[in-house]
Design an enzyme around this catalytic site. Structure first.
Site, PDB file in Angstrom:
ATOM      1  N   CYS A 103      -9.738   1.022  -9.024  1.00  0.00           N
ATOM      2  CA  CYS A 103      -8.975   1.679  -7.952  1.00  0.00           C
ATOM      3  C   CYS A 103      -7.570   1.122  -7.870  1.00  0.00           C
ATOM      4  O   CYS A 103      -7.389  -0.085  -7.974  1.00  0.00           O
ATOM      5  CB  CYS A 103      -9.599   1.400  -6.590  1.00  0.00           C
ATOM      6  SG  CYS A 103     -11.284   1.943  -6.454  1.00  0.00           S
ATOM      7  N   THR A 161      -5.761   2.517  -5.150  1.00  0.00           N
ATOM      8  CA  THR A 161      -5.422   3.110  -3.846  1.00  0.00           C
ATOM      9  C   THR A 161      -4.619   2.140  -2.967  1.00  0.00           C
ATOM     10  O   THR A 161      -3.662   2.528  -2.317  1.00  0.00           O
ATOM     11  CB  THR A 161      -6.721   3.535  -3.121  1.00  0.00           C
ATOM     12  OG1 THR A 161      -7.345   4.530  -3.927  1.00  0.00           O
ATOM     13  CG2 THR A 161      -6.442   4.099  -1.744  1.00  0.00           C
TER      14      THR A 161
HETATM   15  P1  XMP Z   1     -16.805  -0.566  -8.945  1.00  0.00           P
HETATM   16  O1  XMP Z   1     -16.036  -1.739  -8.451  1.00  0.00           O
HETATM   17  O2  XMP Z   1     -18.288  -0.743  -8.798  1.00  0.00           O
HETATM   18  O3  XMP Z   1     -16.400   0.634  -7.969  1.00  0.00           O
HETATM   19  O4  XMP Z   1     -16.429  -0.158 -10.320  1.00  0.00           O
HETATM   20  C1  XMP Z   1     -16.888   1.943  -8.113  1.00  0.00           C
HETATM   21  C2  XMP Z   1     -16.334   2.815  -7.003  1.00  0.00           C
HETATM   22  O5  XMP Z   1     -14.901   2.934  -7.113  1.00  0.00           O
HETATM   23  C3  XMP Z   1     -14.501   4.125  -6.420  1.00  0.00           C
HETATM   24  N1  XMP Z   1     -13.570   4.861  -7.282  1.00  0.00           N
HETATM   25  C4  XMP Z   1     -12.254   4.943  -7.076  1.00  0.00           C
HETATM   26  N2  XMP Z   1     -11.470   4.461  -6.085  1.00  0.00           N
HETATM   27  N3  XMP Z   1      -9.557   5.372  -7.174  1.00  0.00           N
HETATM   28  C5  XMP Z   1     -10.117   4.690  -6.133  1.00  0.00           C
HETATM   29  O6  XMP Z   1      -9.391   4.243  -5.238  1.00  0.00           O
HETATM   30  C6  XMP Z   1     -10.289   5.900  -8.195  1.00  0.00           C
HETATM   31  O7  XMP Z   1      -9.747   6.503  -9.121  1.00  0.00           O
HETATM   32  C7  XMP Z   1     -11.702   5.682  -8.132  1.00  0.00           C
HETATM   33  N4  XMP Z   1     -12.711   6.053  -8.946  1.00  0.00           N
HETATM   34  C8  XMP Z   1     -13.845   5.536  -8.406  1.00  0.00           C
HETATM   35  C9  XMP Z   1     -15.763   4.913  -6.144  1.00  0.00           C
HETATM   36  O8  XMP Z   1     -16.067   4.787  -4.777  1.00  0.00           O
HETATM   37  C10 XMP Z   1     -16.780   4.251  -7.045  1.00  0.00           C
HETATM   38  O9  XMP Z   1     -18.119   4.420  -6.631  1.00  0.00           O
END
Ligand code: XMP
Length: 344
Positions: free
Chosen positions: A176, A178
């Protein structure tokens, strides 16, 4: 101004334990109509959960969440493949007009456990989608996880709008950006503590989603009050993730990317980089590795060990018996392997 902590900022304090064998500790629970032997859900990302991962997670006693970044007919085919293997899983929908059609098609194929998935879940679009889904499919055998959110106010609102379970975590995921791009998000441990308190009042469950790097982080998530965890990067590169193994000079790798990364947005919208919003996720490659079954087994074993240190006999006892403290950066360093190199 309040101070918010994440997993590395806190530690769990060992307590007298009457546990004689870790294998006796019960990590089972249930989500929607799905029984779990361990409260882990694989992330609904297009480089983590397709049908193979969902089947493998189910075989390990965990659960998969199929991603939604495909056509409706592909989504139905993938769900049917999972069911034909004897497993069940979550299916994902978004909050746009076409998503009711996706939900109808998946419902007709037998799906009853849904995730309404949007980056900022505390929003009008989520409210509209939850009310449409409830009006269309009712309450009785239709389970809705909604997210993501990061505040108790959002938990209360999503529960009022019809969610059974709320996915908590903004900006903490491994892929992420964000928080970098928008400045928004809440460090996970405090976020879960606050959200879990509100979820208890509202009678809903929560899933800790994003930033979990070890079984220790799973124990801390459940100690903070989460009912389940969702994991992405912990499973990245395993045999069961969608996508090809790529041969490189430094070995075999697989792609792992954020669903809001520019790469993922380009693929699903069929657009050029120039007319895209800025990405809020990153794309990378990770070493290809063995089966996710081994990883889930290790996570369950670590969870059981954590339960023995705190004297929790089952998952629901964890937040009741947990005691934690806040640590310095030296304490966090001490808590990871740090072998001294020397002559003697
Ligand atoms: P981990 O740390 O387990 O997190 O790899 C997986 C979670 O990350 C979120 N996710 C995102 N959050 N931008 C974000 O801000 C993204 O592009 C993104 N893609 C996934 C999502 O909640 C996932 O389950």
């Amino acid at each position: 101004m309040k101070k918010y902590y994440t997993f590395n900022d806190v530690f769990l304090i060992p307590q007298f334990s009457d546990c004689e064998s870790r294998s006796l500790l019960d990590t089972s629970s249930k989500i929607g109509s799905i029984s779990l032997d361990v409260p882990i859900i694989s992330a609904n990302m297009d480089t983590i959960t397709g049908p193979k991962m969902a089947v493998s997670m189910s075989a390990s006693g965990a659960c998969g969440a199929l991603h939604r970044f495909n056509t409706v007919s592909q989504a139905v085919r993938e769900y049917v493949t999972v069911r034909e293997s004897g497993a069940d899983c979550f299916v994902s929908v978004g909050v746009n007009d076409g998503d009711l059609q996706r939900a109808r098609a998946l419902y007709s194929a037998g799906a009853r456990n849904f995730i309404v998935d949007i980056a900022h879940g505390h929003s009008t679009m989520m409210r509209h989608t939850l009310s449409t889904l409830r009006n269309t499919f009712g309450h009785d055998d239709f389970y809705i996880v909604a997210g993501n959110v990061a505040t108790p106010e959002a938990v209360r609102d999503l529960a009022t709008w019809g969610a059974d379970c709320i996915k908590v975590g903004i900006g903490g995921g491994s892929c992420c950006s964000t928080r970098v791009i928008t400045g928004h998000g809440v460090p996970m441990f405090s976020c879960l503590l606050e959200c879990a308190e509100e979820a208890d009042k509202a009678g809903v469950k929560i899933i800790a989603d994003g930033g979990i790097r070890s079984s220790g982080d799973i124990v801390k998530s459940l100690a903070a009050g989460a009912d389940y965890v969702m994991v992405g990067s912990l499973l990245a590169g395993t045999l069961e993730t969608p996508g090809e193994v790529i041969e490189t000079t430094s070995g075999k790798v697989k792609v792992f990317r954020g669903m809001a990364s520019t790469s993922a947005m380009i693929d699903r919208n069929n657009r050029n980089k120039t007319d895209m919003p800025v990405g809020e996720g990153v794309k990378t490659v990770v070493p290809a590795r063995g089966s996710s079954v081994v990883i889930v087994n290790d996570l369950q074993s670590g969870l059981r060990s954590g339960m023995s240190y705190m004297n929790a006999h089952n998952i629901s006892e964890i937040p009741l018996v947990a005691r934690w403290g806040v640590q310095t950066s030296s304490g966090a360093f001490e808590g990871t392997p740090h072998i001294l190199q020397g002559d003697s």
